[in-house]
Enzyme design. Structure first.
Site, short mmCIF file in Angstrom:
data_model
loop_
_atom_site.label_atom_id
_atom_site.label_comp_id
_atom_site.label_asym_id
_atom_site.label_seq_id
_atom_site.Cartn_x
_atom_site.Cartn_y
_atom_site.Cartn_z
CG ASN A 156 -40.02 -19.01 32.21
OD1 ASN A 156 -40.37 -19.91 32.47
ND2 ASN A 156 -39.80 -17.68 33.14
CG ASP A 207 -47.65 -0.94 29.55
OD1 ASP A 207 -47.86 0.16 29.32
OD2 ASP A 207 -48.02 -0.79 30.77
CG ASP A 246 -37.64 -20.36 38.78
OD1 ASP A 246 -37.49 -22.30 39.14
OD2 ASP A 246 -38.60 -20.27 39.25
N GLY A 247 -33.71 -18.61 37.52
CA GLY A 247 -33.03 -17.61 36.42
C GLY A 247 -31.77 -18.56 35.23
NE ARG A 252 -46.02 7.97 22.54
CZ ARG A 252 -45.14 8.51 22.19
NH1 ARG A 252 -44.41 9.67 23.00
NH2 ARG A 252 -44.27 8.29 21.70
#
Length: 285
Positions: free
Chosen positions: A138, A168, A61-62, A149
């Site tokens: 995508n 995140d 897919d990349g 952090r």
């Protein structure tokens, strides 16, 4: 019907046997290697021959995501041959590719249109020069860098604040991207031709923990309200800094990615579980 002489092949040189399959197909179609067969992920710009009417990708897919950046502006459809782990976007397996190639070139096909989105950075100083606009098939991911952090992000939909996060990352995904990173972060799977957009937080410490699905006419803005620099990834291809108090603005693109398909148009549902199992097996193996 597609003229076999107007086909370009893009292969992933990192995958064993991808080049040999590219050569086999090029020989089958009577193509010149020099002008028709190209490795993906190259920095040098690809100069296609005039009037290319189909791009065949050989990889995962990349590789398709990389090729989509070339194909979409020229409205050239993609025929994907999967040599990757899952291959949600691909149409053919390597074992079927050579034997079924005539089927795709002789018009026994239909075009599937996939929505793309754009991303551009909006700086805190409105008088500053506007950044480039990036198209993606995508997802756009706004995440932290090497610092462990979580980052502080605000998400707006049509200028309305919808969530404040310590997380995140935030994923903004198309229907195509719904089976990628967003799925692994607990997001929903959308039908491939849906034009809706997913907003999905990754490991949120505060704020809305569920994914939000919004219409394609929405303007989505993700603002970095923390002190540390965040980073924007566009289809995994670009890494763009997002400084404190700056935003990334995401909209539906004017471009679409088109895929050449054969057979019935509910293939996605019939192959969904099979592809998910194949991806899991490849990771375990």
């Amino acid at each position: 019907m597609i003229d076999s002489g107007r086909v370009a092949i893009i292969y992933n040189s990192r995958i064993s046997d991808a080049y040999s399959l590219a050569v086999t197909i090029a020989n089958q179609l009577g193509l010149s290697y020099e002008s028709s067969v190209f490795p993906a992920y190259r920095e040098k710009e690809i100069n296609f021959a005039d009037n290319i009417s189909l791009i065949i990708t050989i990889g995962g897919d990349g590789t398709i995501l990389w090729a989509a950046q070339l194909a979409a502006p020229m409205r050239i459809p993609i025929l994907g041959i999967n040599m990757g782990a899952v291959g949600f976007m691909a149409e053919l397996s390597p074992s079927d590719a050579v034997g079924r190639m005539d089927e795709y070139l002789n018009g026994e096909t239909w075009l599937e249109k996939r929505t793309m989105i754009t991303a551009r950075v909006e700086l805190e100083d409105a008088s500053s020069k506007e950044s480039d606009t990036y198209n993606c098939l995508n997802e756009v991911v706004v995440g932290r860098g090497n610092i462990s952090r979580p980052i502080h992000l605000e998400t707006y939909v049509d200028n309305t604040l919808t969530s404040v996060h310590r997380s995140d990352a935030i994923i903004v995904a198309t229907a195509t991207g719904s089976t990628g990173y967003s799925l692994s972060a607990g997001g929903p799977i959308l039908q491939p031709q849906s034009t809706d957009i997913i907003i999905n937080p990754v490991a949120p410490h505060l704020g809305l923990a569920s994914a939000l699905v919004v219409p394609d006419l929405s303007t989505i803005r993700v603002k970095n309200t923390g002190e540390q620099t965040a980073y924007i990834s566009v289809d995994g291809r670009y890494s763009i800094e997002l400084q404190s108090e700056s935003s990334v603005v995401i909209n539906k693109s004017d471009m679409d990615t088109m895929f050449l398909r054969s057979g019935i148009d509910d293939y996605f549902y019939s192959s969904l579980l099979q592809r998910l199992r194949a991806g899991l097996a490849s990771r375990q193996g």
